[in-house]
Motif scaffolding. Structure first.
Motif, PDB file in Angstrom:
ATOM      1  N   ASP A  30      -4.500   6.373 -17.572  1.00 61.84           N
ATOM      2  CA  ASP A  30      -4.346   4.925 -17.366  1.00 61.84           C
ATOM      3  C   ASP A  30      -4.530   4.598 -15.886  1.00 61.84           C
ATOM      4  O   ASP A  30      -5.397   3.836 -15.484  1.00 61.84           O
ATOM      5  N   SER A  31      -3.683   5.217 -15.050  1.00 61.73           N
ATOM      6  CA  SER A  31      -3.802   5.023 -13.606  1.00 61.73           C
ATOM      7  C   SER A  31      -3.307   6.305 -12.943  1.00 61.73           C
ATOM      8  O   SER A  31      -2.255   6.831 -13.330  1.00 61.73           O
ATOM      9  N   THR A  32      -4.036   6.802 -11.974  1.00 59.97           N
ATOM     10  CA  THR A  32      -3.579   8.037 -11.315  1.00 59.97           C
ATOM     11  C   THR A  32      -2.243   7.799 -10.609  1.00 59.97           C
ATOM     12  O   THR A  32      -1.420   8.705 -10.529  1.00 59.97           O
ATOM     13  N   ASN A  33      -2.007   6.567 -10.107  1.00 66.97           N
ATOM     14  CA  ASN A  33      -0.714   6.299  -9.452  1.00 66.97           C
ATOM     15  C   ASN A  33       0.442   6.375 -10.458  1.00 66.97           C
ATOM     16  O   ASN A  33       1.486   6.964 -10.175  1.00 66.97           O
ATOM     17  N   THR A  34       0.248   5.786 -11.642  1.00 66.32           N
ATOM     18  CA  THR A  34       1.289   5.814 -12.674  1.00 66.32           C
ATOM     19  C   THR A  34       1.537   7.262 -13.125  1.00 66.32           C
ATOM     20  O   THR A  34       2.683   7.699 -13.259  1.00 66.32           O
ATOM     21  N   LEU A  53     -14.409   7.470  -7.004  1.00 63.56           N
ATOM     22  CA  LEU A  53     -13.292   8.375  -6.733  1.00 63.56           C
ATOM     23  C   LEU A  53     -12.002   7.619  -6.996  1.00 63.56           C
ATOM     24  O   LEU A  53     -11.717   6.610  -6.338  1.00 63.56           O
ATOM     25  N   TRP A  54     -11.251   8.078  -7.978  1.00 67.46           N
ATOM     26  CA  TRP A  54      -9.957   7.473  -8.321  1.00 67.46           C
ATOM     27  C   TRP A  54      -8.928   8.589  -8.122  1.00 67.46           C
ATOM     28  O   TRP A  54      -8.826   9.517  -8.927  1.00 67.46           O
ATOM     29  N   MET A  55      -8.197   8.477  -7.026  1.00 71.27           N
ATOM     30  CA  MET A  55      -7.390   9.625  -6.604  1.00 71.27           C
ATOM     31  C   MET A  55      -6.036   9.167  -6.060  1.00 71.27           C
ATOM     32  O   MET A  55      -5.948   8.150  -5.369  1.00 71.27           O
ATOM     33  N   ILE A  89      -6.122   5.988  -3.802  1.00 68.20           N
ATOM     34  CA  ILE A  89      -7.371   5.640  -3.123  1.00 68.20           C
ATOM     35  C   ILE A  89      -8.459   5.399  -4.165  1.00 68.20           C
ATOM     36  O   ILE A  89      -8.708   6.244  -5.029  1.00 68.20           O
ATOM     37  N   GLY A  90      -9.083   4.246  -4.099  1.00 64.65           N
ATOM     38  CA  GLY A  90     -10.199   3.947  -5.003  1.00 64.65           C
ATOM     39  C   GLY A  90     -11.445   3.724  -4.165  1.00 64.65           C
ATOM     40  O   GLY A  90     -11.489   2.792  -3.359  1.00 64.65           O
ATOM     41  N   LEU A  91     -12.446   4.585  -4.337  1.00 68.46           N
ATOM     42  CA  LEU A  91     -13.667   4.464  -3.526  1.00 68.46           C
ATOM     43  C   LEU A  91     -14.892   4.382  -4.442  1.00 68.46           C
ATOM     44  O   LEU A  91     -15.086   5.230  -5.311  1.00 68.46           O
TER      45      LEU A  91
HETATM   46  C1  BTN Z   1      -6.689  -2.550  -3.857  1.00 70.37           C
HETATM   47  O1  BTN Z   1      -6.394  -3.459  -4.628  1.00 70.37           O
HETATM   48  O2  BTN Z   1      -7.425  -2.757  -2.889  1.00 70.37           O
HETATM   49  C2  BTN Z   1      -6.147  -1.158  -4.056  1.00 70.37           C
HETATM   50  C3  BTN Z   1      -6.913  -0.417  -5.101  1.00 70.37           C
HETATM   51  C4  BTN Z   1      -6.406   0.996  -5.299  1.00 70.37           C
HETATM   52  C5  BTN Z   1      -7.126   1.682  -6.437  1.00 70.37           C
HETATM   53  C6  BTN Z   1      -6.712   3.113  -6.565  1.00 70.37           C
HETATM   54  S1  BTN Z   1      -7.749   4.033  -7.669  1.00 70.37           S
HETATM   55  C7  BTN Z   1      -6.639   5.378  -7.621  1.00 70.37           C
HETATM   56  C8  BTN Z   1      -5.241   4.799  -7.622  1.00 70.37           C
HETATM   57  N1  BTN Z   1      -4.770   4.589  -8.981  1.00 70.37           N
HETATM   58  C9  BTN Z   1      -4.643   3.295  -9.258  1.00 70.37           C
HETATM   59  O3  BTN Z   1      -4.272   2.844 -10.359  1.00 70.37           O
HETATM   60  N2  BTN Z   1      -4.918   2.559  -8.182  1.00 70.37           N
HETATM   61  C10 BTN Z   1      -5.295   3.372  -7.050  1.00 70.37           C
END
Ligand code: BTN
Length: 266
Positions: A28-32, A72-74, A146-148
Motif C-alpha cells: 500500500d505504502s512503504t511508509n505504512t 523509486l518508492w522507498m 522518498i518518491g522519485l
Molecule cells: C510529497 O507529497 O511531496 C511527498 C511524497 C512522498 C512519497 C514517498 S514514496 C515512498 C514513501 N511511501 C509513501 O507512501 N510515501 C513516500
C-alpha cells in the motif's frame, strides 16, 4: 525478483544505511509498511523499497502516484540526530542527498522548493514524506519516505500531473537503471547522515539552504485557514519560512501549517 537485489546489497555492505533491505513487489505504502516493521523490531538503517504502491502517501494527505516499473518508492528508517524531537535534520539530510544524487545523474541542476519538494525544470521530480515514530527500544526514529520519478514518460502520468510533474527520463531523454539510482541515493544519504552526526544540524541546514531556491521569490503560502502572500525572506533552521508581506509585516509559517505553496511572478 523485480530489482537486482544482489547488486544493491553488494554496493552497500558495512554501512550505517542499508544493513537490512526489504524489497517488495507491491505494497500500500512503504511508509505504512515501515511503521509495522518498526513495531516488529526493525531499527535505524533499514531500507524498504517497493516496485509499486497502491496507496502511496504524499504530504498534506494527498496520494502519491506510484506505478510499477518506473520510479523509486522507498522508505528509510533513520535514528533522529541529537536530542531533537522533530524530523527536521533527517528531513534536510534526505532532501539534500537526493538533490546531490540527481545532480550527479543529470546535467540540469535540481532545486529545492521549500519545504520538501525537489524540482527539475520547475517541475516536481521528487517528494519526501518524513514521519516520526517510536518503538519500544527507540524513542526517536524517523521514517523518511522518498518518491522519485525516474523512467516515466509524459504519457505515463495522469493528465492532472502532466503539467506539474516530471521524471529523469523526461528531462534527459534516456532511461535509467533504477538500481544505479538507488545506490547513488543511499550512498549520498550515508555521507550526509554521517556529516549531520559529526558536524551538527546547522552544517546540514546550511548545505540544504544553498540548494533551496524559494528564498527571494514572491510566494503564496496556503494554510488550512488562510493564505499569505509575500516575499520569502529566509528559512529558519527549524524549518519555518519567514515572509514579508505587502504591508512590510513579517510572518512566519511552519511546514506543518501549510497545505500548499504556490510560487508566482509579480
Ligand atoms: C510529497 O507529497 O511531496 C511527498 C511524497 C512522498 C512519497 C514517498 S514514496 C515512498 C514513501 N511511501 C509513501 O507512501 N510515501 C513516500
Amino acid at each position: 525478483m523485480v530489482f537486482n537485489e544482489e547488486m544493491i546489497r553488494d554496493s552497500l555492505r558495512e554501512r550505517l544505511i542499508g544493513g537490512d533491505i526489504f524489497f517488495l513487489e507491491t505494497v500500500d505504502s512503504t511508509n505504512t509498511y515501515t511503521q509495522e516493521l518498526i513495531r516488529k523490531g526493525a531499527g535505524g538503517g533499514s531500507v524498504i523499497i517497493a516496485d509499486h504502491q497502491s496507496k502511496g502517501k504524499g504530504r498534506f494527505g494527498r496520494s502519491w502516484f506510484s506505478p510499477a516499473g518506473t520510479g523509486l518508492w522507498m522508505s528509510v528508517i533513520l535514528k533522529g540526530i541529537g536530542n531533537e524531537t522533530s524530523a527536521n535534520t533527517v528531513n534536510y539530510v534526505c532532501i539534500l542527498s537526493v538533490v546531490e544524487a540527481i545532480n550527479d545523474l543529470i546535467s540540469i541542476k535540481s532545486e529545492i522548493k521549500w519545504p520538501n519538494d525537489i524540482l527539475l525544470n520547475k517541475k516536481k521530480i521528487c517528494g519526501v514524506l518524513s514521519e516520526m515514530v517510536s518503538s519500544e527500544n527507540e524513542k526517536n526514529l524517523v521514517i523518511a519516505g522518498i518518491g522519485l520519478n525516474i523512467n516515466q514518460t509524459l504519457d505515463d502520468f495522469p493528465a492532472e500531473l502532466r503539467e506539474i510533474a516530471t521524471s529523469l527520463r523526461i528531462i534527459s531523454g534516456s532511461e535509467y537503471v533504477r538500481e544505479e539510482v538507488i545506490i547513488k541515493i543511499l550512498k549520498s544519504l550515508e555521507k550526509n547522515y554521517r556529516l549531520a552526526i559529526d558536524e551538527g544540524t546547522d552544517f546540514i541546514f546550511k548545505k540544504w539552504l544553498k540548494q533551496c531556491t524559494t528564498v527571494g521569490k514572491k510566494v503564496r503560502v496556503v494554510t488550512s485557514e488562510r493564505h499569505f502572500d509575500g516575499i520569502a525572506e529566509a528559512v529558519k533552521p527549524d524549518g519555518r519560512l519567514v515572509l514579508r508581506d505587502e504591508k512590510n509585516e513579517i510572518k512566519e509559517v511552519t511546514p506543518i501549517d501549510i497545505i500548499q505553496i504556490i510560487e508566482y511572478i509579480s
